[in-house]
Enzyme design. Structure first.
Site, mmCIF file in Angstrom:
data_model
loop_
_atom_site.group_PDB
_atom_site.id
_atom_site.type_symbol
_atom_site.label_atom_id
_atom_site.label_comp_id
_atom_site.label_asym_id
_atom_site.label_seq_id
_atom_site.Cartn_x
_atom_site.Cartn_y
_atom_site.Cartn_z
ATOM 1 N N THR A 49 0.811 -1.218 0.000
ATOM 2 C CA THR A 49 0.000 0.000 0.000
ATOM 3 C C THR A 49 0.844 1.267 0.000
ATOM 4 O OG1 THR A 49 -0.127 0.095 2.417
ATOM 5 C CG2 THR A 49 -1.826 -1.192 1.290
ATOM 6 N N ASP A 50 0.154 2.375 -0.316
ATOM 7 C CA ASP A 50 0.795 3.690 -0.232
ATOM 8 C C ASP A 50 0.547 4.261 1.171
ATOM 9 O OD1 ASP A 50 -1.853 4.614 -0.211
ATOM 10 O OD2 ASP A 50 -1.783 5.299 -2.296
ATOM 11 N N MET A 51 0.887 5.512 1.369
ATOM 12 C CA MET A 51 0.754 6.115 2.703
ATOM 13 C C MET A 51 -0.692 6.199 3.184
ATOM 14 S SD MET A 51 3.693 9.060 2.550
ATOM 15 C CE MET A 51 3.123 9.777 4.053
ATOM 16 N N ALA A 52 -1.645 6.151 2.252
ATOM 17 C CA ALA A 52 -3.056 6.214 2.624
ATOM 18 C C ALA A 52 -3.643 4.836 2.916
ATOM 19 C CB ALA A 52 -3.851 6.893 1.511
ATOM 20 N N ILE A 85 -3.878 2.452 0.680
ATOM 21 C CA ILE A 85 -4.526 1.989 -0.557
ATOM 22 C C ILE A 85 -3.486 1.223 -1.375
ATOM 23 C CG2 ILE A 85 -5.557 2.761 -2.729
ATOM 24 C CD1 ILE A 85 -6.707 5.150 -1.140
#
Length: 132
Positions: A14-17, A19
């Site tokens: 995932t990314d920082m969010a 997602i």
């Protein structure tokens, strides 16, 4: 016939969010195709030992909804066309009843030197048997 493969989204995907990073769906799709080919009885190590390999030639992806950290996703793989040296699959990724990804993928059989090769009859027949 549709093959299904379940996987969990890990933090590293995932990314920082939280997602799923878009490129990681390519890995999920690859895992689903690899499992579908394995369950169909095609031994990719034996194929490589014979000087052949599958190579993705084209990918078209529609990103419909995001996957998130800790989701359990299902990758569905269905053969839609088999030619003399290529085959095409439709792949979808779902989270429960939510459709996240649709991809149409064309795969070629190549020599280890990168030249397109015709399918051996047994491989072609196996691929045809996995079709819809």
């Amino acid at each position: 016939m549709t093959h299904r493969f379940d996987l969990r989204v890990y933090y590293e995907d995932t990314d920082m969010a939280g997602i799923v990073y878009y490129a990681n769906y390519l890995k999920y799709l690859e895992r689903g195709r690899s499992e579908a080919v394995r369950e169909a009885g095609i031994d990719q190590n034996a194929l490589r030992d014979a000087g052949l390999a599958f190579a993705v030639r084209r990918v078209e992806i529609d990103y419909l909804l995001p996957g998130r950290f800790e989701d359990v996703l299902t990758v569905s793989t269905r053969t839609i066309r088999v030619g003399a040296a290529t085959f095409e699959v439709a792949q979808d990724i779902h989270r429960d009843d939510q459709h996240l990804i649709h991809a149409d993928i064309k795969i070629a059989l190549i020599s280890l030197e990168g030249k397109v090769q015709r399918f051996p009859m047994d491989i072609r027949e196996t691929l045809l048997a996995t079709g819809s």
